[in-house]
Scaffold this motif. Structure first.
Motif, short mmCIF file in Angstrom:
data_model
loop_
_atom_site.label_atom_id
_atom_site.label_comp_id
_atom_site.label_asym_id
_atom_site.label_seq_id
_atom_site.Cartn_x
_atom_site.Cartn_y
_atom_site.Cartn_z
N THR A 106 -24.94 40.73 35.03
CA THR A 106 -24.50 39.37 35.35
C THR A 106 -22.99 39.25 35.56
N VAL A 107 -22.24 40.27 35.16
CA VAL A 107 -20.78 40.17 35.32
C VAL A 107 -20.41 39.89 36.78
N ILE A 151 -32.18 33.50 35.39
CA ILE A 151 -30.79 33.03 35.45
C ILE A 151 -30.50 32.43 36.83
N TYR A 152 -30.70 33.22 37.87
CA TYR A 152 -30.20 32.79 39.18
C TYR A 152 -31.13 31.82 39.91
N GLY A 173 -22.29 38.31 39.09
CA GLY A 173 -22.64 36.93 39.42
C GLY A 173 -21.66 35.94 38.78
N SER A 174 -21.28 36.19 37.53
CA SER A 174 -20.37 35.28 36.84
C SER A 174 -19.01 35.23 37.52
N ARG A 175 -18.48 36.39 37.82
CA ARG A 175 -17.18 36.42 38.50
C ARG A 175 -17.30 35.74 39.87
N ARG A 187 -34.94 38.60 33.78
CA ARG A 187 -33.68 37.99 33.39
C ARG A 187 -32.91 37.52 34.62
N HIS A 239 -24.63 41.92 30.48
CA HIS A 239 -23.44 41.61 31.28
C HIS A 239 -23.22 42.68 32.35
N LYS A 297 -26.49 41.00 24.99
CA LYS A 297 -25.25 40.81 25.75
C LYS A 297 -24.94 42.00 26.66
#
Lengths: 427, 219
Positions: free
Chosen positions: B200-201, B33-34, B203-205, B29, B197, B194
């Motif tokens: 990924t939280v 994503i990245y 990376g998203s921030r 994952r 997160h 979900k």
């Protein structure tokens, strides 16, 4: 799959990048973004929840870029994106999103939702799902030169009027000027005071400036519609003009999206960085104020408040300058709740004001702005975006509120002493 | 299979399988994503203090201006159950012993009674959050099967763990085995729901903070 849908899907696949993948993977469906969106808060309809506006794009991401999603697609467990669905989403992606970016600053997991809406619009536009209103504006900008169909003779006529009224020359196509001043059609047609204000301010500051006959329109409907090819054509006119005239700085007018298009998207659309700077007029005025080049006389004494254009403040980082300028000329300046970084949108940004069928919803959403006004009861509202100004005037009219809206640049210029014009000898 | 065989399976092959799927899943994952990458921003940056990816990674743990009032259940409930889960998972002495067996490292824990209190608070909070998802019109509108499923995946390990400690409902051995099985299900599904997160939280921030920090906006 229709040819246009195929094109839209291809474009969407191209724009999905690591941030978007990370954002979709992080969403926990907490729904807090709804509370940040004026289209939800004023209607109470959960379909306006910002992250929901991206649902077709999320599914496409999952189906194309995740192992599990591809597996589900292979065995027929996932629902493909359809023409009808994108058509249904038009209202959510355009009419009910002004790209104000409030959702992006409240999301607890850090999702930049407006970044995704901007990208989703690329796919919507490519699949033929952009609203006619913005499409028309974009096409007029490409073929005629401005979204309102304004041509060079109209600009020249305004130049002559302003020259006569202010007794100051309006330079055009002057090579080597320090500043290239851009306009929005709205300013040419409805607010010519802006041009006069620039002439006065530049005259006092002793700065050289110019308009350009091949690039006077700064707004970029191509960006609003989500068509990077059109956006690039529109922005390239300005870049070519700035390079031809060898200016140091291009000044974006009092228009939020023109600023975003030039300042942040411009170089990326062109695929190269610029040799000149791009500044919003409020930033330039802020610099002049700091350098002591802006000398005003007297004060406005009525109760004034300032509406921050989203693209200037939250999306553009210009928040302090307008306050310094307001305090320079206003004795009674009051801030609305949520002013500045968290200000609420006028309801017509991001091209929304060009969508005829979105008007009813826009008026509903304007209740948010109205509540901000009601909280401080100003005599006048000052702003720095001609689009915000028109949209707010429409909203105020709709709610029968007698509240004049003025531009900050012209208000500043009103407090600059009139120049002593050297009369020709013998007269 | 009797209860002892069940416990042996979840402690041995079951655990190994779950951890393998979890690790592989997290790796796949994160990679999918990245590795998509992003384009370099060519516009002239405006550098302002406090506006960067790292700033946003931390700042976003606090509610944005005016938001706490809009949805206190999401924020306060969110804090309580996240912190509660962290305390239960990492500071309950039997869990530390488990990690020691797995990783060879150990750290001090909290008294069992305190952890039990935290557990009860967490259970109640998670029930309140479930009720909020059912009754809040936006949350309900957004909710899909995954939202209910992941709630259960998170809730059941806590509930069964508490029931096991308290010797309630089922014989201890069986309940312990059920508890471990629930944790294994959580591990297996985490990378693909979900719940991811949790990874990924950051990376998203960071992306949000970086993209907006480039403009001099401290988001």
């Amino acid at each position: 799959m229709s040819a246009s849908l195929e094109k839209g899907v291809r474009v969407l696949k191209e724009v999905i990048d690591a941030p978007i993948a990370s954002y979709f993977s992080s969403c926990v469906h907490c729904g807090l973004c709804a509370e940040a969106c004026l289209f939800y808060t004023e209607t109470g309809d959960p379909k306006y929840t910002p992250i929901h506006k991206l649902e077709p794009m999320r599914r496409l991401y999952e189906q194309e870029y995740t192992v599990l999603g591809r597996l589900k697609k292979l065995i027929g467990l996932s629902k493909a994106v359809t023409d009808a669905e994108l058509g249904e989403w038009r209202e959510l992606v355009y009419n009910s999103c002004t790209l104000c970016g409030r959702c992006s600053v409240v999301c607890p997991v850090g999702n930049d939702i407006v970044y995704m809406v901007r990208k989703f619009r690329e796919g919507m536009s490519a699949s033929g799902n952009a609203p006619e209103g913005i499409k028309g504006a974009a096409n007029r900008t490409i073929t005629i030169g401005s979204p309102m169909g304004v041509k060079l003779p109209a600009v020249k006529a305004q130049m002559r009027h302003v020259e006569a009224d202010y007794g100051l020359p309006i330079p055009m196509d002057v090579e080597g000027a320090e500043y290239l001043v851009m306009l929005s059609s709205m300013e040419i047609m409805n607010f010519p005071e802006y041009l006069g204000a620039i002439a006065k301010i530049m005259n006092q500051a002793g700065k050289s400036w110019t308009l350009c006959s091949t690039a006077f329109e700064a707004t970029n409907a191509g960006m609003q519609i989500g068509n990077s090819d059109l956006a690039r054509v529109i922005v390239s006119r300005i870049v070519e003009a700035a390079e031809k005239l060898k200016v140091k700085t291009v000044i974006s007018p009092e228009c939020g999206h023109a600023y975003t298009a030039l300042r942040w998207e411009g170089a990326n659309l062109m695929g190269r960085s610029f040799g000149f700077k791009v500044r919003h007029i409020i930033e330039v005025l802020g610099e002049f104020q700091e350098q002591g080049l802006l000398k005003t006389e007297g004060f406005e004494t009525d109760r004034l408040t300032f509406h921050d254009p989203c693209q200037l403040a939250r999306r553009g980082g210009v928040i302090k300058q307008q306050r310094g300028l307001m305090n320079m000329v206003a004795k009674n300046f009051v801030e609305m709740p949520d002013a500045g970084y968290m200000n609420w949108c006028c309801g017509g940004g991001g091209g929304a004001s060009a969508i005829e069928e979105g008007e009813e919803l826009r008026m509903e959403a304007f209740k948010k702005k109205k509540s901000q006004f009601d909280a401080v009861k100003p005599d006048r509202v000052v702003t720095a975006c001609a689009n915000c100004r028109i949209v707010m005037e429409e909203g105020l009219e709709h709610y029968k509120m007698n509240l004049p809206v003025v531009g900050l640049t012209e208000m500043i210029a009103d407090h600059i002493p009139n120049p002593v014009v050297a009369k020709p000898e013998g007269s | 299979m009797n209860e002892l065989q069940f416990l042996t399976w979840v402690r041995g092959p079951g655990l190994n399988l779950a951890i393998s799927i979890f690790l592989l899943g997290v790796f796949v994952r994160l990679f999918e994503i990245y590795s998509l990458g992003r384009k370099k921003d060519l516009s002239e940056p405006r550098n302002v203090g406090g506006a960067s990816g790292m700033n946003t990674v931390f700042r976003r743990s606090l509610p944005a201006e005016g938001m706490l009032k809009k949805s206190p259940i999401s924020y306060i409930g969110g804090y309580i159950f996240h912190i509660g889960l962290a305390i239960i998972v990492f500071l309950f002495v039997p869990h530390i012993k488990f990690f020691q067996g797995l990783l060879g490292i150990s750290w001090p824990g909290l008294p069992s009674q305190l952890v039990e209190f935290v557990t009860i608070v967490t259970i109640v909070t998670m029930l309140v959050i479930l009720l909020d998802r059912i009754t809040n019109p936006v949350k309900r509108y957004l909710s899909t099967f995954q939202d209910w499923f992941t709630w259960a995946l998170t809730f059941l390990p806590v509930l069964t763990g508490w029931l096991a400690v308290r010797h309630l409902l089922l014989p201890y051995t069986t309940m312990l085995a059920v508890h471990i099985l629930m944790v294994e299900l959580l591990l297996v599904f985490l990378p693909f729901t979900k719940l991811f997160h949790a990874f990924t939280v950051f990376g998203s921030r960071w992306f949000n903070g970086t993209v907006n920090g480039h403009k001099g906006v401290a988001v």
